[in-house]
Write a protein that holds these residues in place. Structure first.
Motif, short mmCIF file in Angstrom:
data_model
loop_
_atom_site.label_atom_id
_atom_site.label_comp_id
_atom_site.label_asym_id
_atom_site.label_seq_id
_atom_site.Cartn_x
_atom_site.Cartn_y
_atom_site.Cartn_z
N LEU A 142 33.27 39.43 84.88
CA LEU A 142 34.43 40.16 84.35
C LEU A 142 35.27 40.80 85.46
O LEU A 142 36.04 41.72 85.19
N THR A 170 33.25 37.09 79.38
CA THR A 170 33.95 37.85 78.35
C THR A 170 33.09 38.04 77.09
O THR A 170 33.27 39.02 76.36
N THR A 182 39.81 35.44 77.43
CA THR A 182 38.93 34.29 77.65
C THR A 182 39.74 33.04 77.98
O THR A 182 39.45 32.33 78.95
#
Length: 312
Positions: A142, A170, A182
């Motif tokens: 992330l 994600t 995403t």
């Protein structure tokens, strides 16, 4: 659905600065697919079990698996180290050297590349390719998607034939509710040259199907006991199903189950390979072994003992 509909706002190619999709598509089709890439083609999805040492990989190979991944959790936990903390670079490279001696293709879970500098990640990729690895898994944790795309681009520029499976977290570290994020991440990664994209934690069939239709590269899904079975994932268009750390965790669970049965006076359940069968997994039956393990085993390039391999 045409390419512009799938990707309404394409980023520049991290390698060239040009619009991404024509260049990336040309790079993906310019060379013949490697044997590992071919396993992601038509037909059944690639079911990729993940090993954590030589013995687990050899057992899986004996079960007929032509390709085996590694699990970063298994590698780290076996050494008493945390997963995802960049602590296992040397162990990961060493395991790649050991496993590449086997009669199967190897894809290496390399966390985030063990570095933030794309050139350092490319250096790791060169080491893995030189060790004999066919693929590498790189996760974004992330972090900034553009930074991860730059790592992917650097790896593909350094080792074009190394199959890059680009993972976004994600749904693993995040709550998976921001589908636009995403899609944005996966589009950046495929345009940077990723050969496949990976979304662990995604189990909803309708969202998997929609994601497959939005991509230009194969989709990898992490198997979940509570998620769709492999046959359903195949129907949804998934091209690769990874087991991740599942087998390692099941092995640990089997230890607890067996000792619990014994302590309670019950016969130990489950399956345990015979002593001789485990002995037969010795690296002495491999073509070569990692020279760092010492002189007790066969030298690099030595012949494989087929009788031992057949005894698995």
């Amino acid at each position: 659905m045409n390419a512009d509909q799938r990707h309404p706002s394409r980023p520049p190619d991290p390698r060239t600065g040009d619009p991404a999709h024509p260049a990336a598509a040309a790079r993906r089709t310019a060379s013949r697919p490697t044997p590992f890439a071919a396993l992601h083609g038509t037909g059944s999805p690639l079911l990729l079990p993940n090993a954590w040492d030589h013995a687990s990989a050899a057992l899986l190979a004996g079960g007929g698996f032509a390709a085996i991944g590694t699990t970063s959790l298994g590698v780290a936990a076996s050494a008493g180290l945390p997963d995802g903390a960049g602590a296992t670079r040397e162990l990961t490279v060493r395991l790649a050297r050991q496993l590449a001696a086997g009669p199967y293709l190897v894809s290496v879970d390399a966390e985030d590349g063990f570095a933030q500098d794309p050139d350092e990640v490319a250096g790791l990729a060169r080491e893995l390719a030189a060790a004999g690895a066919a693929g590498v898994n790189l996760e974004d944790g992330l972090g900034p998607a553009e930074a991860h795309a730059a790592k992917i681009a650097a790896v593909k520029a350094a080792v074009p034939d190394l199959f890059v499976n680009a993972r976004t977290d994600t749904h693993w570290l995040g709550d998976g509710t921001h589908e636009r994020d995403t899609l944005h991440r996966l589009d950046l990664y495929q345009q940077a040259g990723a050969d496949c994209v990976f979304v662990p934690g995604l189990t909803d069939p309708s969202r998997i199907s929609a994601l497959v239709k939005s991509l230009d590269v194969p989709l990898n899904i992490l198997y979940s006991p509570s998620g769709p079975p492999v046959a359903q994932l195949a129907d949804l268009g998934v091209r690769r199903v990874s087991l991740g750390s599942f087998l390692y965790r099941r092995a640990l669970g089997a230890v607890l189950d067996a000792v619990g049965d014994i302590r309670a006076g019950r016969p130990a359940g489950g399956t345990a390979p015979a002593y001789d069968a485990v002995q037969a997994l010795s690296r002495r039956s491999s073509r070569h072994q990692d020279p760092s393990v010492g002189s007790g085993g066969a030298a690099r390039g030595a012949g494989r003992t087929s009788a031992r391999r057949g005894a698995i």
